[in-house]
Design a protein around this motif. Structure first.
Motif, PDB file in Angstrom:
ATOM      1  N   ASN A  82       0.833  -1.197   0.000  1.00  0.00           N
ATOM      2  CA  ASN A  82       0.000   0.000   0.000  1.00  0.00           C
ATOM      3  C   ASN A  82       0.872   1.254   0.000  1.00  0.00           C
ATOM      4  N   ALA A  83       0.752   2.036  -1.056  1.00  0.00           N
ATOM      5  CA  ALA A  83       1.548   3.271  -1.160  1.00  0.00           C
ATOM      6  C   ALA A  83       1.252   4.235  -0.022  1.00  0.00           C
ATOM      7  N   CYS A  84       0.050   4.194   0.525  1.00  0.00           N
ATOM      8  CA  CYS A  84      -0.326   5.110   1.613  1.00  0.00           C
ATOM      9  C   CYS A  84       0.404   4.801   2.913  1.00  0.00           C
ATOM     10  N   GLU A  85       1.031   3.638   2.994  1.00  0.00           N
ATOM     11  CA  GLU A  85       1.789   3.285   4.195  1.00  0.00           C
ATOM     12  C   GLU A  85       3.253   3.689   4.103  1.00  0.00           C
ATOM     13  N   LEU A  86       3.669   4.193   2.939  1.00  0.00           N
ATOM     14  CA  LEU A  86       5.042   4.667   2.789  1.00  0.00           C
ATOM     15  C   LEU A  86       5.195   6.000   3.510  1.00  0.00           C
ATOM     16  N   GLY A  87       6.378   6.283   3.966  1.00  0.00           N
ATOM     17  CA  GLY A  87       6.621   7.553   4.634  1.00  0.00           C
ATOM     18  C   GLY A  87       7.853   7.477   5.508  1.00  0.00           C
ATOM     19  N   TYR A  88       7.904   8.347   6.491  1.00  0.00           N
ATOM     20  CA  TYR A  88       9.045   8.411   7.394  1.00  0.00           C
ATOM     21  C   TYR A  88       8.607   8.493   8.840  1.00  0.00           C
ATOM     22  N   ARG A  89       9.415   7.901   9.692  1.00  0.00           N
ATOM     23  CA  ARG A  89       9.364   8.181  11.125  1.00  0.00           C
ATOM     24  C   ARG A  89      10.423   9.255  11.341  1.00  0.00           C
ATOM     25  N   PHE A  90      10.144  10.213  12.207  1.00  0.00           N
ATOM     26  CA  PHE A  90      11.106  11.279  12.442  1.00  0.00           C
ATOM     27  C   PHE A  90      10.702  12.069  13.682  1.00  0.00           C
ATOM     28  N   ARG A  91      11.642  12.906  14.098  1.00  0.00           N
ATOM     29  CA  ARG A  91      11.365  13.940  15.095  1.00  0.00           C
ATOM     30  C   ARG A  91      11.832  15.245  14.481  1.00  0.00           C
ATOM     31  N   SER A  92      11.001  16.265  14.551  1.00  0.00           N
ATOM     32  CA  SER A  92      11.361  17.530  13.912  1.00  0.00           C
ATOM     33  C   SER A  92      10.960  18.719  14.775  1.00  0.00           C
ATOM     34  N   VAL A  93      11.551  19.848  14.429  1.00  0.00           N
ATOM     35  CA  VAL A  93      11.208  21.125  15.056  1.00  0.00           C
ATOM     36  C   VAL A  93      10.907  22.101  13.935  1.00  0.00           C
ATOM     37  N   MET A  94       9.849  22.876  14.126  1.00  0.00           N
ATOM     38  CA  MET A  94       9.529  23.979  13.226  1.00  0.00           C
ATOM     39  C   MET A  94       9.257  25.192  14.094  1.00  0.00           C
ATOM     40  N   GLY A  95       9.703  26.340  13.638  1.00  0.00           N
ATOM     41  CA  GLY A  95       9.460  27.526  14.440  1.00  0.00           C
ATOM     42  C   GLY A  95       9.632  28.806  13.650  1.00  0.00           C
ATOM     43  N   ARG A  96       9.406  29.900  14.365  1.00  0.00           N
ATOM     44  CA  ARG A  96       9.558  31.236  13.786  1.00  0.00           C
ATOM     45  C   ARG A  96      10.380  32.082  14.740  1.00  0.00           C
ATOM     46  N   GLY A  97      11.067  33.058  14.174  1.00  0.00           N
ATOM     47  CA  GLY A  97      11.856  33.953  14.996  1.00  0.00           C
ATOM     48  C   GLY A  97      12.268  35.189  14.232  1.00  0.00           C
ATOM     49  N   VAL A  98      13.031  36.005  14.918  1.00  0.00           N
ATOM     50  CA  VAL A  98      13.534  37.249  14.342  1.00  0.00           C
ATOM     51  C   VAL A  98      15.043  37.295  14.572  1.00  0.00           C
ATOM     52  N   ILE A 138      18.906  34.301  16.653  1.00  0.00           N
ATOM     53  CA  ILE A 138      17.513  34.229  16.217  1.00  0.00           C
ATOM     54  C   ILE A 138      16.688  33.913  17.444  1.00  0.00           C
ATOM     55  N   ASP A 139      15.994  34.922  17.911  1.00  0.00           N
ATOM     56  CA  ASP A 139      15.136  34.743  19.083  1.00  0.00           C
ATOM     57  C   ASP A 139      13.887  34.000  18.636  1.00  0.00           C
ATOM     58  N   MET A 140      13.702  32.788  19.163  1.00  0.00           N
ATOM     59  CA  MET A 140      12.566  31.961  18.769  1.00  0.00           C
ATOM     60  C   MET A 140      11.291  32.492  19.394  1.00  0.00           C
ATOM     61  N   HIS A 141      10.387  32.945  18.567  1.00  0.00           N
ATOM     62  CA  HIS A 141       9.103  33.446  19.062  1.00  0.00           C
ATOM     63  C   HIS A 141       8.110  32.328  19.268  1.00  0.00           C
ATOM     64  N   SER A 142       8.236  31.285  18.478  1.00  0.00           N
ATOM     65  CA  SER A 142       7.394  30.097  18.658  1.00  0.00           C
ATOM     66  C   SER A 142       8.131  28.906  18.060  1.00  0.00           C
ATOM     67  N   ALA A 143       7.874  27.740  18.610  1.00  0.00           N
ATOM     68  CA  ALA A 143       8.464  26.516  18.089  1.00  0.00           C
ATOM     69  C   ALA A 143       7.637  25.332  18.576  1.00  0.00           C
ATOM     70  N   THR A 144       7.511  24.355  17.692  1.00  0.00           N
ATOM     71  CA  THR A 144       6.852  23.118  18.049  1.00  0.00           C
ATOM     72  C   THR A 144       7.719  21.952  17.577  1.00  0.00           C
ATOM     73  N   ALA A 145       7.562  20.842  18.251  1.00  0.00           N
ATOM     74  CA  ALA A 145       8.220  19.607  17.853  1.00  0.00           C
ATOM     75  C   ALA A 145       7.143  18.637  17.378  1.00  0.00           C
ATOM     76  N   ARG A 146       7.495  17.850  16.378  1.00  0.00           N
ATOM     77  CA  ARG A 146       6.576  16.821  15.907  1.00  0.00           C
ATOM     78  C   ARG A 146       7.305  15.493  15.961  1.00  0.00           C
ATOM     79  N   ILE A 147       6.629  14.508  16.535  1.00  0.00           N
ATOM     80  CA  ILE A 147       7.161  13.162  16.591  1.00  0.00           C
ATOM     81  C   ILE A 147       6.244  12.295  15.752  1.00  0.00           C
ATOM     82  N   LYS A 148       6.782  11.734  14.682  1.00  0.00           N
ATOM     83  CA  LYS A 148       6.008  10.884  13.758  1.00  0.00           C
ATOM     84  C   LYS A 148       6.545   9.473  13.880  1.00  0.00           C
ATOM     85  N   GLU A 149       5.719   8.586  14.403  1.00  0.00           N
ATOM     86  CA  GLU A 149       6.164   7.198  14.611  1.00  0.00           C
ATOM     87  C   GLU A 149       5.449   6.228  13.700  1.00  0.00           C
TER      88      GLU A 149
END
Length: 149
Positions: A82-98, A138-149
């Motif tokens: 099933n192609a829909c089961e392909l993907g990645y496990r990962f841990r990531s951070v996304m954020g914004r700053g100045v 870069i002062d982080m104004h917001s940041a989130t982590a995502r854990i995809k298992e």
């Protein structure tokens, strides 16, 4: 908040400590662009360096808001059926700053933190290269982590 997403500072710090690069999403008159950079983190601040000239430096010097991301523990998920089961496990951070340019002792501290992250120790600098290198917080104004298992 979305499943697997957290603002937990400990999780954010762990991912950023392990990340080899941070991708900066910058915008200027030519439009958006994204660049990978070496970095260090301390508290809610990312530290990066750049040549003092060029597109990346101009964006950082503008003080315009930016976005950043990093990912670690990338593992491919496969499927035979099933192609829909392909993907990645990962841990990531996304954020914004100045960003803000650093000078004097602040610049040297930022460069020392970056050197320590990648070399594991303090090292001397070439004065000619130092003169044409900029360092930024870069002062982080917001940041989130995502854990995809």
């Amino acid at each position: 908040m979305r499943k697997g997403v957290t603002e937990d500072k400990g999780v954010l710090a762990d991912i950023l400590d392990k990340a080899e690069v941070v991708w900066l999403a910058l915008v200027d008159d030519e439009g958006p662009h994204c660049v990978p950079v070496n970095f260090a983190v301390e508290g809610d601040t990312l530290f990066v360096h750049s040549g003092k000239r060029g597109r990346k430096a101009a964006c950082l010097d503008s003080g315009a808001p930016l976005a950043f991301s990093a990912a670690v523990d990338m593992e491919l998920k496969t499927s035979e059926d099933n192609a829909c089961e392909l993907g990645y496990r990962f841990r990531s951070v996304m954020g914004r700053g100045v960003p803000r340019r650093l000078t004097g002792d602040e610049k040297m501290r930022a460069l020392d933190l970056i050197t320590l992250k990648y070399a594991g120790r303090a090292m001397p600098y070439n004065e000619k290269v130092l003169a044409i290198t900029g360092a930024y917080a870069i002062d982080m104004h917001s940041a989130t982590a995502r854990i995809k298992e």
